[in-house]
Design a protein around this motif. Structure first.
Motif, PDB file in Angstrom:
ATOM      1  N   PRO A  76       7.355  28.230  64.805  1.00  0.00           N
ATOM      2  CA  PRO A  76       7.521  28.268  65.932  1.00  0.00           C
ATOM      3  C   PRO A  76       7.586  26.909  66.825  1.00  0.00           C
ATOM      4  CG  PRO A  76       6.981  29.999  66.360  1.00  0.00           C
ATOM      5  CD  PRO A  76       6.031  29.688  64.915  1.00  0.00           C
ATOM      6  N   LEU A  77       5.960  26.622  66.727  1.00  0.00           N
ATOM      7  CA  LEU A  77       5.492  24.779  67.321  1.00  0.00           C
ATOM      8  C   LEU A  77       6.975  23.898  66.186  1.00  0.00           C
ATOM      9  CD1 LEU A  77       2.320  25.327  67.772  1.00  0.00           C
ATOM     10  CD2 LEU A  77       3.749  25.766  69.454  1.00  0.00           C
ATOM     11  N   HIS A  78       7.310  23.722  65.115  1.00  0.00           N
ATOM     12  CA  HIS A  78       8.030  23.046  64.661  1.00  0.00           C
ATOM     13  C   HIS A  78       9.333  22.265  65.177  1.00  0.00           C
ATOM     14  CE1 HIS A  78       4.674  23.230  61.387  1.00  0.00           C
ATOM     15  NE2 HIS A  78       5.689  22.129  60.359  1.00  0.00           N
ATOM     16  N   LEU A  79       9.797  21.086  65.138  1.00  0.00           N
ATOM     17  CA  LEU A  79      11.149  20.705  65.493  1.00  0.00           C
ATOM     18  C   LEU A  79      12.196  22.003  64.860  1.00  0.00           C
ATOM     19  CD1 LEU A  79      11.013  17.095  66.512  1.00  0.00           C
ATOM     20  CD2 LEU A  79      10.354  19.330  67.895  1.00  0.00           C
ATOM     21  N   THR A  80      13.530  22.069  65.701  1.00  0.00           N
ATOM     22  CA  THR A  80      14.479  22.520  65.297  1.00  0.00           C
ATOM     23  C   THR A  80      15.111  21.334  64.363  1.00  0.00           C
ATOM     24  OG1 THR A  80      15.787  22.642  66.973  1.00  0.00           O
ATOM     25  CG2 THR A  80      13.750  24.495  66.553  1.00  0.00           C
ATOM     26  N   PRO A  81      15.901  21.936  63.523  1.00  0.00           N
ATOM     27  CA  PRO A  81      17.453  20.844  63.063  1.00  0.00           C
ATOM     28  C   PRO A  81      17.987  20.738  64.207  1.00  0.00           C
ATOM     29  CG  PRO A  81      16.928  22.961  61.524  1.00  0.00           C
ATOM     30  CD  PRO A  81      15.930  23.334  62.362  1.00  0.00           C
ATOM     31  N   ASP A  82      18.884  20.896  64.837  1.00  0.00           N
ATOM     32  CA  ASP A  82      19.245  20.405  66.284  1.00  0.00           C
ATOM     33  C   ASP A  82      18.149  19.737  67.102  1.00  0.00           C
ATOM     34  OD1 ASP A  82      21.538  22.248  65.200  1.00  0.00           O
ATOM     35  OD2 ASP A  82      21.182  23.555  66.905  1.00  0.00           O
ATOM     36  N   GLN A  83      17.035  19.525  67.345  1.00  0.00           N
ATOM     37  CA  GLN A  83      15.902  18.828  67.610  1.00  0.00           C
ATOM     38  C   GLN A  83      16.101  17.761  66.852  1.00  0.00           C
ATOM     39  OE1 GLN A  83      12.793  21.656  68.185  1.00  0.00           O
ATOM     40  NE2 GLN A  83      12.757  21.453  70.880  1.00  0.00           N
ATOM     41  N   VAL A  84      15.597  17.638  65.602  1.00  0.00           N
ATOM     42  CA  VAL A  84      15.866  16.929  65.123  1.00  0.00           C
ATOM     43  C   VAL A  84      16.890  15.683  65.178  1.00  0.00           C
ATOM     44  CG1 VAL A  84      14.858  16.141  61.799  1.00  0.00           C
ATOM     45  CG2 VAL A  84      13.435  17.846  63.433  1.00  0.00           C
ATOM     46  N   ARG A  85      18.316  16.628  64.897  1.00  0.00           N
ATOM     47  CA  ARG A  85      19.577  15.931  64.582  1.00  0.00           C
ATOM     48  C   ARG A  85      19.438  15.105  66.033  1.00  0.00           C
ATOM     49  NH1 ARG A  85      20.823  19.729  60.611  1.00  0.00           N
ATOM     50  NH2 ARG A  85      21.093  21.223  62.769  1.00  0.00           N
ATOM     51  N   PHE A  86      19.669  15.656  67.789  1.00  0.00           N
ATOM     52  CA  PHE A  86      19.759  15.028  68.691  1.00  0.00           C
ATOM     53  C   PHE A  86      18.576  13.676  68.457  1.00  0.00           C
ATOM     54  CE2 PHE A  86      17.816  13.944  72.477  1.00  0.00           C
ATOM     55  CZ  PHE A  86      19.075  14.506  73.576  1.00  0.00           C
ATOM     56  N   TYR A  87      16.963  14.237  68.119  1.00  0.00           N
ATOM     57  CA  TYR A  87      16.419  12.781  67.880  1.00  0.00           C
ATOM     58  C   TYR A  87      16.796  11.459  67.200  1.00  0.00           C
ATOM     59  CZ  TYR A  87      12.867   9.726  66.815  1.00  0.00           C
ATOM     60  OH  TYR A  87      11.988   8.524  66.796  1.00  0.00           O
TER      61      TYR A  87
END
Length: 338
Positions: A36-47
């Motif tokens: 749960p502490l890893h970034l989600t794919p959506d968060q990585v794509r936003f970044y």
């Protein structure tokens, strides 16, 4: 070309740059989080799209308090040392004289007792983010405290921290220990500006602090800001500024360093030794917490030295060039009007 790329002036090298900036998405590809502490794919794509990501309440206030206490010691030591060449304590000339604003290699600055900065590095929160953006062979490449003392509201001019081919991600994790708000030095970021090498001098002359699509990122103690080292950012001068401290950790993939430098395999091995030391410091600080499951390639798993203190300070010797509006820009970029 995006509308933003058409507006912001790109830099043109007086001498040809040794690389071309990739138009492809950087490696590794977004993956499903294994905790749960890893970034989600959506968060990585936003970044990847915007060049930054805010993580609210990244650490609790107990950790913030421990880190604030540690910074007091570092700042006192820097003031006592004073300005000096090749020092870990960086001073800048202000109207009132030389002012301490940065402490480098913070992990070896705690003389005794719990090492708060090392425990932060070893936290599952930090290492999960590093793995999410750089893959399992992430390398902690820099660690520093950057701060503005009470009453020191000097600007941080527009800049790109480091410019590189962008085949892999290179990012800074900034943990805020004090509030940073609009009108009191909040960081200005231009989302999407990380995809090209920019002429920051022309941007400053043409737009001042109101570059196209600029935002101001307000942060509270315990929040973390992830930013791409090529995203355009800075903060304007303020008056009557309160103390504002930010801890910065930079991460890169070992694969990126192997392909692009500027360091060699021996340096990477020395830097990787920080991770087991950080995991130990974290376990000592919070023995009941689940530790981060570190899974680097076996060829990169480091061997320990006899002296832990020697392992805590791994100097650089050389750096990846960034873009600032100054005569000292290492890559010597000239203006290109668009």
């Amino acid at each position: 070309m995006t509308p933003l790329e058409a507006v912001l002036p790109r830099a043109k090298a007086l001498q040809p740059a040794p690389f071309r900036v990739s138009a492809e998405a950087p490696q590794p590809a977004p993956a499903q989080p294994r905790t749960p502490l890893h970034l989600t794919p959506d968060q990585v794509r936003f970044y990847d799209e915007n060049g930054y990501l805010v993580l609210r309440n990244f650490v609790d206030m107990a950790q913030v308090a421990a880190l604030r206490a540690a910074t007091e010691g570092w700042m006192e030591a820097g003031q006592a040392a004073g300005p000096a060449a090749a020092s870990d304590y960086n001073f800048a000339r202000r109207a009132a004289g030389e002012v301490l604003y940065r402490v480098n290699y913070i992990h070896d600055k705690t003389p005794a007792g719990p090492n708060a900065s090392l425990a932060l590095l070893g936290s599952p929160q930090v290492l999960s983010v590093a793995e999410s953006l750089c893959g399992p062979n992430f390398v902690p490449t820099y660690e520093s405290l950057v701060f503005k003392g009470e009453g020191d509201g000097e600007q941080i001019p527009w800049h790109q921290d480091a410019v590189h081919p962008r085949r892999w991600r290179i990012f800074n994790l900034g943990l805020y220990l004090d509030a940073s708000t609009v009108g009191a030095g909040a960081l200005r970021v231009v989302p999407g500006s990380q995809r090209q090498i920019l002429d920051v001098c022309t941007i400053r002359e043409r737009y001042g602090w109101d570059a196209p699509e600029v935002i101001q990122v307000e942060m509270q103690p315990g929040d973390a800001l992830l930013h791409d080292v090529m995203v355009l950012h800075g903060s304007e001068a303020t008056q009557g500024n309160a103390l504002r401290r930010t801890l910065y950790f930079e991460f890169r993939a070992a694969e990126q360093i192997r392909e692009e430098g500027p360091w060699n395999a021996e340096w990477v091995q020395r830097r990787m030794r920080l991770v087991p030391l950080a995991l130990e410091a974290r376990q000592q600080a919070d023995p009941d917490a689940q530790p981060f499951d570190w899974q680097p390639a076996e060829t990169l798993r480091p061997t320990r030295l006899d002296s832990a203190q020697e392992e805590l300070r791994v100097a650089h010797g050389t750096h990846t060039s960034g873009m600032w509006c100054s005569a000292g820009d290492a890559m010597q970029f000239a203006k290109e009007e668009r």
